[in-house]
Motif scaffolding. Structure first.
Motif, PDB file in Angstrom:
ATOM      1  N   UNK A  54       0.856  -1.179  -0.078  1.00 40.84           N
ATOM      2  CA  UNK A  54       0.015   0.184  -0.043  1.00 40.84           C
ATOM      3  C   UNK A  54       0.975   1.429   0.197  1.00 40.84           C
ATOM      4  N   UNK A  55       1.984   1.269   0.797  1.00 40.11           N
ATOM      5  CA  UNK A  55       2.844   2.356   0.768  1.00 40.11           C
ATOM      6  C   UNK A  55       3.538   2.718  -0.855  1.00 40.11           C
ATOM      7  N   UNK A  56       3.896   1.507  -1.375  1.00 42.42           N
ATOM      8  CA  UNK A  56       4.535   1.624  -2.674  1.00 42.42           C
ATOM      9  C   UNK A  56       3.249   2.072  -3.525  1.00 42.42           C
ATOM     10  N   UNK A  57       1.957   1.551  -3.635  1.00 36.73           N
ATOM     11  CA  UNK A  57       0.960   2.200  -4.298  1.00 36.73           C
ATOM     12  C   UNK A  57       0.806   3.627  -4.245  1.00 36.73           C
ATOM     13  N   UNK A  58       0.955   4.059  -2.979  1.00 34.27           N
ATOM     14  CA  UNK A  58       0.632   5.603  -2.901  1.00 34.27           C
ATOM     15  C   UNK A  58       1.742   6.366  -3.616  1.00 34.27           C
ATOM     16  N   UNK A  59       3.004   5.943  -3.533  1.00 29.78           N
ATOM     17  CA  UNK A  59       4.094   6.245  -4.115  1.00 29.78           C
ATOM     18  C   UNK A  59       4.067   6.573  -5.766  1.00 29.78           C
ATOM     19  N   UNK A  60       3.602   5.422  -6.010  1.00 31.61           N
ATOM     20  CA  UNK A  60       3.306   5.379  -7.509  1.00 31.61           C
ATOM     21  C   UNK A  60       2.091   6.401  -8.177  1.00 31.61           C
ATOM     22  N   UNK A  61       1.165   6.458  -7.480  1.00 30.78           N
ATOM     23  CA  UNK A  61      -0.052   7.005  -7.618  1.00 30.78           C
ATOM     24  C   UNK A  61       0.470   8.658  -7.699  1.00 30.78           C
ATOM     25  N   UNK A  62       1.375   8.926  -6.928  1.00 34.70           N
ATOM     26  CA  UNK A  62       1.546  10.230  -6.748  1.00 34.70           C
ATOM     27  C   UNK A  62       2.568  10.719  -7.931  1.00 34.70           C
ATOM     28  N   UNK A  63       3.389   9.847  -8.610  1.00 35.98           N
ATOM     29  CA  UNK A  63       3.900   9.973  -9.457  1.00 35.98           C
ATOM     30  C   UNK A  63       3.530   9.716 -11.003  1.00 35.98           C
ATOM     31  N   UNK A  64       2.065   9.880 -10.795  1.00 37.78           N
ATOM     32  CA  UNK A  64       1.659   9.450 -12.109  1.00 37.78           C
ATOM     33  C   UNK A  64       1.515  10.976 -13.100  1.00 37.78           C
ATOM     34  N   UNK A  65       1.509  10.741 -14.258  1.00 37.11           N
ATOM     35  CA  UNK A  65       1.228   9.798 -15.191  1.00 37.11           C
ATOM     36  C   UNK A  65       2.433   9.118 -15.646  1.00 37.11           C
ATOM     37  N   UNK A  66       3.767   9.536 -15.186  1.00 38.52           N
ATOM     38  CA  UNK A  66       4.949   8.855 -15.749  1.00 38.52           C
ATOM     39  C   UNK A  66       5.088   7.290 -14.997  1.00 38.52           C
ATOM     40  N   UNK A  67       4.337   6.868 -13.798  1.00 37.11           N
ATOM     41  CA  UNK A  67       4.480   5.632 -13.361  1.00 37.11           C
ATOM     42  C   UNK A  67       3.250   4.976 -13.519  1.00 37.11           C
ATOM     43  N   UNK A  68       2.737   5.238 -14.725  1.00 39.06           N
ATOM     44  CA  UNK A  68       1.549   4.429 -15.088  1.00 39.06           C
ATOM     45  C   UNK A  68       1.499   2.981 -14.974  1.00 39.06           C
ATOM     46  N   UNK A  69       2.617   2.319 -15.761  1.00 38.82           N
ATOM     47  CA  UNK A  69       2.845   0.732 -15.865  1.00 38.82           C
ATOM     48  C   UNK A  69       2.837   0.111 -14.351  1.00 38.82           C
ATOM     49  N   UNK A  70       3.549   0.809 -13.562  1.00 45.53           N
ATOM     50  CA  UNK A  70       3.907   0.231 -12.317  1.00 45.53           C
ATOM     51  C   UNK A  70       2.834   0.581 -11.275  1.00 45.53           C
ATOM     52  N   UNK A  71       2.029   1.780 -11.592  1.00 41.84           N
ATOM     53  CA  UNK A  71       0.712   1.771 -10.593  1.00 41.84           C
ATOM     54  C   UNK A  71      -0.347   0.859 -10.916  1.00 41.84           C
ATOM     55  N   UNK A  72      -0.474   0.676 -12.123  1.00 43.20           N
ATOM     56  CA  UNK A  72      -1.558  -0.354 -12.583  1.00 43.20           C
ATOM     57  C   UNK A  72      -1.211  -1.814 -11.848  1.00 43.20           C
ATOM     58  N   UNK A  73       0.130  -2.211 -12.060  1.00 46.66           N
ATOM     59  CA  UNK A  73       0.361  -3.434 -11.694  1.00 46.66           C
ATOM     60  C   UNK A  73       0.117  -3.577  -9.914  1.00 46.66           C
ATOM     61  N   UNK A  74       0.714  -2.374  -9.397  1.00 44.60           N
ATOM     62  CA  UNK A  74       0.618  -2.402  -7.809  1.00 44.60           C
ATOM     63  C   UNK A  74      -0.755  -2.317  -7.671  1.00 44.60           C
ATOM     64  N   UNK A  75      -1.763  -1.750  -8.209  1.00 43.11           N
ATOM     65  CA  UNK A  75      -3.053  -1.654  -7.995  1.00 43.11           C
ATOM     66  C   UNK A  75      -3.740  -2.954  -8.386  1.00 43.11           C
ATOM     67  N   UNK A  76      -3.425  -3.676  -9.188  1.00 45.24           N
ATOM     68  CA  UNK A  76      -3.988  -5.140  -9.349  1.00 45.24           C
ATOM     69  C   UNK A  76      -3.453  -6.084  -8.282  1.00 45.24           C
ATOM     70  N   UNK A  77      -2.348  -6.149  -7.901  1.00 44.41           N
ATOM     71  CA  UNK A  77      -1.893  -6.811  -6.647  1.00 44.41           C
ATOM     72  C   UNK A  77      -2.567  -6.391  -5.428  1.00 44.41           C
TER      73      UNK A  77
END
Length: 212
Positions: A54-77
């Motif tokens: 969940x902590x990584x998910x918050x960091x990737x969401x704050x870095x959107x849209x550049x972290x789109x791929x990683x954010x979608x993978x973390x959200x699925x997990x």
């Protein structure tokens, strides 16, 4: 959570003992204790991994849209681990709905979020609903006092027969003499306590006494 072959054998013996109680040997008891410790450690580890995810998910969401791929993978997990998407996740996916993967994940998150809101409202409604009183339960003390007050306030009955009589017309009735109580000394009258003084008899003059 995966069990090894030895742990499965221990678990099978523990279940058999639970269904058919029987004394266990010391080795079996120690195996069950070790298995319980392993399960507890696995649960704690799962909690730590969930917190990191969940902590990584918050960091990737704050870095959107550049972290789109990683954010979608973390959200699925996170969704697979039982995570309920929040308002920030829905807002981020709406902004990325031009991506087919983000649009599909948005539809999934909307369904999960709606289901979570309905479950939360159902719990709140169930907690606030009045619970029926169980059969045979005594009424609250306040209701008993009110019922007793209404019964005492009814006109007539023995209370009216045994109660004091109303005063006769023309003024209140005078109390009658108090009946004597056996063994009790009567109250003396004022004339007995203070007897009347006798008047002195007038004496004749000295001349008359000498003549006599």
């Amino acid at each position: 959570m995966a069990f090894s072959a030895d742990e499965l054998r221990v678990l099978r013996r523990a279940l058999a003992t639970a269904l058919n109680p029987a004394p266990l040997q010391d080795d079996d008891v120690q195996d069950c204790l070790r298995l319980a410790d392993s399960v507890d450690e696995a649960v704690r580890e799962a909690g730590r991994l969930r917190a990191f995810l969940l902590a990584d998910l918050v960091r990737y969401r704050q870095a959107l849209p550049g972290s789109l791929t990683g954010y979608l993978e973390l959200l699925r997990d996170a969704l697979s681990a039982g995570y309920d998407p929040g308002a920030d996740d829905l807002a981020a996916l709406r902004a990325l709905r031009g991506n087919p993967a983000a649009a599909a994940l948005l539809a999934r998150c909307q369904v999960l979020a709606e289901r979570s809101v309905r479950a939360r409202l159902a719990r709140v409604a169930q907690a606030g609903a009045p619970q029926p009183a169980p059969v045979g339960r005594l009424a609250p003390a306040r209701q008993l006092r009110q019922a007793r007050t209404r019964l005492l306030a009814l006109p007539g009955g023995r209370a009216a027969e045994d109660g004091p009589k109303p005063p006769a017309p023309g003024g209140p009735a005078k109390p009658g003499p108090k009946p004597p109580v056996p063994g009790e000394r009567p109250v003396p009258k004022p004339s007995e306590v203070f007897p009347p003084r006798r008047r002195p008899v007038p004496q004749p003059p000295p001349e008359e006494r000498a003549a006599g």
